[in-house]
Design an enzyme around this catalytic site. Structure first.
Site, PDB file in Angstrom:
ATOM      1  N   HIS A 255       0.813  -1.216   0.000  1.00  7.53           N
ATOM      2  CA  HIS A 255       0.000   0.000   0.000  1.00  7.53           C
ATOM      3  C   HIS A 255       0.850   1.270   0.000  1.00  7.53           C
ATOM      4  CE1 HIS A 255       0.578  -0.414   4.450  1.00  7.53           C
ATOM      5  NE2 HIS A 255       0.596   0.913   4.386  1.00  7.53           N
ATOM      6  N   ASP A 290       0.240  -7.707   1.337  1.00  3.61           N
ATOM      7  CA  ASP A 290       0.640  -6.306   1.520  1.00  3.61           C
ATOM      8  C   ASP A 290       2.158  -6.156   1.552  1.00  3.61           C
ATOM      9  OD1 ASP A 290       0.313  -3.597   1.737  1.00  3.61           O
ATOM     10  OD2 ASP A 290      -0.116  -3.601   3.896  1.00  3.61           O
ATOM     11  N   SER A 370       4.855   2.475   7.859  1.00  6.24           N
ATOM     12  CA  SER A 370       4.580   1.316   7.001  1.00  6.24           C
ATOM     13  C   SER A 370       5.775   1.009   6.115  1.00  6.24           C
ATOM     14  CB  SER A 370       3.348   1.587   6.132  1.00  6.24           C
ATOM     15  OG  SER A 370       2.198   1.720   6.941  1.00  6.24           O
TER      16      SER A 370
END
Length: 512
Positions: A255, A290, A370
């Site tokens: 993402h 992911d 992230s």
């Protein structure tokens, strides 16, 4: 004819002399007998009480009177008449009865105001000298102007000051300087009571950073963690990444770079800890877990040491390194709060949902972390920071619950992305939903793909899967996570509940 006497002359015809002192009439008041008995002479005493001047009874001679010494010359000079004063005394000469031979009347001595000693009206004060003196005339400052001040050249070379005075002044200046210097040296050498040299006990370098400390681990890991900037026109995003290979391969989240995958005009820039910037390109992505891999062309980059997430235990110390909220090279610490936590996230930009068994930690993780590194106390990479409780990035800050993808799974997927550009996962060939079947919790089969692994093993619609291998299944997400932990082609036992009966079937896992 008788001649009338002249009041201005005495009977002898001489001019009458003016009376100078008129005696007062003698008054003798009567004496009180009581006072006389108290203050009068004792009986038998006719003369004075003092027997000093009485005749000696033996020879009839009086004792000689002891005269006082003459007054000092200063007192005599102060109280006697001036030498040039007329020869008139305060009383008449002996035998002078004011006859015809008297001289002209003289003014009283106290009539001279210039002599306060003779003036009965003079004030009885202790003040200045009795004799009036003439004050010296005061100089008018305007009559005597102040001289001009001498300059230094005039003093030294203008012959305005004597050479002896200049030499003496120089000697005095040298003496003052020498005394001041000696005093300062003595005070600096012996004045430790109040002042002295500052002796600081400095700590040894690295005393608070022994091997394995947070600071020491952060220094080794931070150079291998980069900040990823994605720019698409006027917009973009940011995240983190970890260098896992000397050739410049960086492991991150899908993402983080998904917008760059969708838009070919997007530009990805990797920013290193030393400020160096390098353009990165996407090698491959795996939206189902992911994960993504990008590559930079940087010579000899710092590479992180990869550990094993399978060796982690709840309570182990971990560090999260990344760029939360755009703050590059941020390090936070915490512990492992839980292991194998099934996490399901909705797909990015309409893609498939992502599912993984996460490492739960209380190390603060915020948007921008992230793709960053989760390392253990030795500095080894054990996870890729991915999300926080409540959803994906942009849905709030850290509340003490963050999740990271275990590095064992992440390295397997990244290796497939680098070598093949894509990745395949183990699959049962069915769709399930989280339900409670009688007394058992698990994943209820919604449909079974014809000819798939589940159909071949006899799994039917409505069955509730409660266990895969040695892992208990409570939800549909956990079923997906547990299956993907195996390899394609593995044969695993699947426990299920069918109409209240417990069944175990062996399933050969296929590929999605």
């Amino acid at each position: 004819m008788s001649q009338q006497p002249n009041p201005q002359q005495d009977p002898s015809g001489a001019p009458r002399r003016e009376d100078r002192l008129v005696p007062r009439p003698l008054e003798r008041p009567p004496v009180d007998p009581a006072q006389a008995s108290v203050f009068g002479r004792p009986r038998g005493v006719d003369g004075a009480f003092d027997r000093l001047y009485t005749p000696d009874a033996r020879n009839g001679k009086a004792k000689q009177v002891t005269l006082a010494p003459p007054p000092p010359e200063s007192l005599a000079e102060a109280f006697r008449r001036p030498p040039d004063a007329p020869g008139v005394v305060l009383q008449r000469p002996v035998g002078d009865q004011g006859g015809a031979g008297a001289t002209e009347a003289e003014a009283p001595l106290w009539s001279k105001p210039a002599d306060p000693w003779r003036d009965p009206n003079a004030g009885a004060l202790l003040g200045g000298p009795a004799v009036a003196t003439e004050e010296p005339a005061k100089e008018d400052p305007e009559e005597r102007p102040r001289g001009a001040m001498l300059s230094l050249p005039e003093v030294l070379f203008g012959r305005q000051v004597k050479p002896t005075a200049l030499a003496l002044l120089g000697v005095i200046a040298l003496l003052i300087g020498a005394v001041g210097g000696l005093t300062g040296w003595w005070l600096s050498d012996r004045g430790d009571a109040l002042t002295g040299e500052l002796n600081i006990a400095e700590a040894e370098a690295g005393k608070e950073r022994p091997p394995g400390s947070v600071a020491e681990v952060a220094q080794r890991v931070a150079p291998a963690v980069v900040s990823l900037e994605i720019r698409i026109g006027e917009g973009g995003g940011s995240g983190s990444g970890v260098v896992i290979d000397p050739q410049g391969y960086i492991l991150t989240n899908d993402h983080v770079v998904s917008m760059a995958v969708k838009d070919q005009s997007a530009k990805i820039t990797a920013v290193f800890i030393n400020g160096a910037r390098s353009e990165a390109r996407v090698v491959g992505t795996d939206p189902k877990t992911d994960l993504a891999v990008v590559k930079v062309n940087v010579p000899d980059p710092v590479v992180v040491q990869v550990g094993k997430s399978a060796d982690l235990a709840v309570g182990d110390s971990v560090l999260a390194v990344g760029s939360p909220l755009g703050l590059e090279n941020t390090v936070t610490s915490g512990i492992v709060s839980a292991l194998n936590r099934p996490i399901g996230m909705p797909g990015e930009n309409g893609g498939p949902p992502s599912n993984y068994g996460a490492i739960q930690t209380d190390a603060p993780i915020n948007p921008g972390n992230s793709g960053g590194a989760l390392v253990d106390s030795t500095g080894a990479l054990v996870g890729i920071n991915t999300s926080i409780l409540g959803g994906g990035e942009g849905q709030g800050g850290n509340i003490g619950i963050g999740f990271a993808i275990p590095i064992d799974q992440a390295i397997r997927i990244s290796r497939s992305l680098i070598e093949q550009g894509s990745v395949k996962h183990a699959d049962l060939g069915l769709n399930a939903a989280s339900v409670a079947a009688n007394t058992s919790e698990g994943a209820q089969v919604q449909n079974v793909a014809p000819g798939g692994p589940a159909a071949g093993a006899g799994i039917a619609e409505g069955d509730v899967i409660t266990k895969v291998g040695d892992r208990i299944v409570r939800t549909a997400t956990e079923l997906t996570v547990v299956v993907r932990e195996h390899n394609i082609g593995d044969v695993v036992p699947v426990q299920l509940s069918r109409q209240g009966r417990q069944l175990v079937v062996d399933v050969t896992l296929g590929s999605d």
